[in-house]
Write an enzyme that holds these catalytic residues in place. Structure first.
Site, PDB file in Angstrom:
ATOM      1  N   HIS A  61       0.985  -1.276   0.010  1.00  0.00           N
ATOM      2  CA  HIS A  61       0.105   0.028   0.037  1.00  0.00           C
ATOM      3  C   HIS A  61       0.956   1.158   0.078  1.00  0.00           C
ATOM      4  O   HIS A  61       1.667   1.507   1.059  1.00  0.00           O
ATOM      5  CB  HIS A  61      -1.047   0.062   1.384  1.00  0.00           C
ATOM      6  CG  HIS A  61      -1.950   1.004   1.214  1.00  0.00           C
ATOM      7  ND1 HIS A  61      -2.432   1.644   0.021  1.00  0.00           N
ATOM      8  CD2 HIS A  61      -3.170   1.285   2.053  1.00  0.00           C
ATOM      9  CE1 HIS A  61      -3.407   2.452   0.332  1.00  0.00           C
ATOM     10  NE2 HIS A  61      -4.029   2.130   1.308  1.00  0.00           N
ATOM     11  N   TYR A  95      -1.011   7.141   3.008  1.00  0.00           N
ATOM     12  CA  TYR A  95      -0.347   6.659   4.123  1.00  0.00           C
ATOM     13  C   TYR A  95       1.091   6.604   3.846  1.00  0.00           C
ATOM     14  O   TYR A  95       1.547   7.384   3.204  1.00  0.00           O
ATOM     15  CB  TYR A  95      -0.799   5.109   4.220  1.00  0.00           C
ATOM     16  CG  TYR A  95      -2.477   5.220   4.546  1.00  0.00           C
ATOM     17  CD1 TYR A  95      -2.793   5.972   5.743  1.00  0.00           C
ATOM     18  CD2 TYR A  95      -3.361   4.540   3.370  1.00  0.00           C
ATOM     19  CE1 TYR A  95      -4.362   5.898   5.924  1.00  0.00           C
ATOM     20  CE2 TYR A  95      -4.727   4.655   3.707  1.00  0.00           C
ATOM     21  CZ  TYR A  95      -5.171   5.148   4.920  1.00  0.00           C
ATOM     22  OH  TYR A  95      -6.623   5.287   5.156  1.00  0.00           O
ATOM     23  N   HIS A 114      -3.172   6.674  -1.001  1.00  0.00           N
ATOM     24  CA  HIS A 114      -3.984   7.555  -0.010  1.00  0.00           C
ATOM     25  C   HIS A 114      -3.699   8.108   1.252  1.00  0.00           C
ATOM     26  O   HIS A 114      -4.353   7.955   2.167  1.00  0.00           O
ATOM     27  CB  HIS A 114      -4.935   6.352   0.634  1.00  0.00           C
ATOM     28  CG  HIS A 114      -5.839   5.236  -0.792  1.00  0.00           C
ATOM     29  ND1 HIS A 114      -6.491   4.225  -0.573  1.00  0.00           N
ATOM     30  CD2 HIS A 114      -6.015   5.779  -2.048  1.00  0.00           C
ATOM     31  CE1 HIS A 114      -7.086   4.007  -1.744  1.00  0.00           C
ATOM     32  NE2 HIS A 114      -6.662   4.846  -2.823  1.00  0.00           N
TER      33      HIS A 114
END
Length: 363
Positions: free
Chosen positions: A176, A181, A179
């Site tokens: 990931h 993060y 977004h």
């Protein structure tokens, strides 16, 4: 056979169709442990006909959780229930994947239904980290800027989580980097003001992601699929851009990244997102055309026809569905009917499957 229901081979991974359950946080864990909710939630989408089920953002460390309700994979005790989930998914003819994540400065927050704001003290609160000591929201506590020891620990945490993912039976890892993060925070000049080897230039800002990939590859078999989710743009002035996303994809492909999952936004409160059906498909198309890497399209894709058109136009290779699958866990079975494809149903449900002559009436 439609494009949506045509199989695809990615390394040793055989997907029966192009429908992927996009990782969606459920904020329903305790101390990172999966439970019966996650088994039913993910398992029902496997029964519903999706080819690949990617488990929600699973934190590589306790402080890497968005909220205290996030799933985790930072200790061996998490594995028994995760193995139960992957075994069930596999038994339904689907593939189990996991998204490995660290929330960085967006951690220590309430779940969305409780406002999603950062918890500054008390239960569910902990110290957050980031590339630079810049809070996400005005009023949030400033995160601690990671030093080299902290960065090395993040890489070690991703590596350990990847090894546990293999033990738990996952066949796909998605890193990931989107977004807003932690890894995205390093990518974007809006959140990364460092002056060392992890900040400033494009090459420096992508360094952590590349080092995380290298760490994961030390334990993740080369024949297994490796995806990376990115935000292709911050939708904010002075932020990460789609041109940089293309350049990043050019770097990722020779490293053995098999697919770039193309989302956007999530880093800046100043973002201005022109939301409309399929508004993020353009990024999957642009990266695919420029680099030849496989891409996944995501974002307000809500119908079989829309998904089929994306694939037919070669804008992406896989369709990642989120809210559409929350509304209808059996979306793939219904989509096949809509497109006139005769796909297998779970044997327990076969008596409800429309006959071919009924499918013709649908079309």
């Amino acid at each position: 056979m439609s494009k949506l229901f045509s199989p695809i081979q990615i390394k040793n991974l055989q997907l029966k169709n192009r429908i992927v359950v996009s990782p969606m946080c459920q904020y329903s864990a305790e101390d990172g442990f999966a439970n019966d909710f996650h088994l039913v939630h993910l398992g029902s989408r496997a029964i519903g006909g999706a080819a690949l089920i990617i488990q929600e953002a699973s934190a590589v460390s306790p402080e890497g959780r968005i909220s205290a309700g996030d799933l985790g994979i930072w200790k061996d005790e998490h594995l028994p229930m995760l193995k139960k989930i992957t075994s069930f998914i596999t038994a339904q003819g689907a593939v189990a994947g996991i998204q490995l994540a660290h929330a960085g400065r967006k951690a220590s927050a309430n779940p969305p239904w409780a406002g999603g704001n950062q918890i500054n003290e008390g239960p569910g609160s902990w110290t957050t980290v980031a590339p630079s000591a810049i809070p996400f929201h005005e009023g949030d506590r400033a995160p601690i800027s990671l030093d080299q020891q902290g960065i090395d620990q993040v890489k070690a945490d991703f590596k350990a989580a990847a090894l546990r993912s293999l033990s738990a039976g996952y066949e796909v890892i998605e890193i990931h980097a989107a977004h807003g993060y932690l890894i995205h925070q390093f990518l974007s000049p809006l959140s990364n003001l460092r002056t060392d080897q992890y900040g400033g230039s494009f090459e420096n800002r992508i360094r952590l992601l590349l080092e995380v990939i290298d760490a994961v590859k030390e334990v993740w078999p080369s024949e297994n699929a490796l995806f990376v989710r990115i935000s292709a743009t911050d939708w904010a002035e002075g932020g990460w851009t789609d041109e940089e996303a293309v350049e990043l994809a050019k770097v990722l492909k020779p490293l053995g990244v098999d697919l770039v999952d193309c989302s956007s936004g999530g880093l800046s409160e100043q973002q201005q997102i022109p939301v409309s059906p399929g508004y993020q498909v353009q990024f999957a198309e642009k990266i695919k055309e420029a680099t030849g890497v496989l891409t996944g399209a995501v974002g307000l894709i809500t119908s079989a026809k829309q998904a089929e058109e994306i694939l037919d136009a070669q804008q992406a290779d896989l369709i990642f569905l989120a809210r559409a699958l929350l509304r209808d866990p059996h979306f793939p079975l219904h989509a096949a009917m809509e497109l006139g494809d005769d796909v297998p149903w779970p044997k327990q449900y076969e008596r409800a499957k429309p006959r071919k002559k009924d499918l013709n009436k649908v079309n």
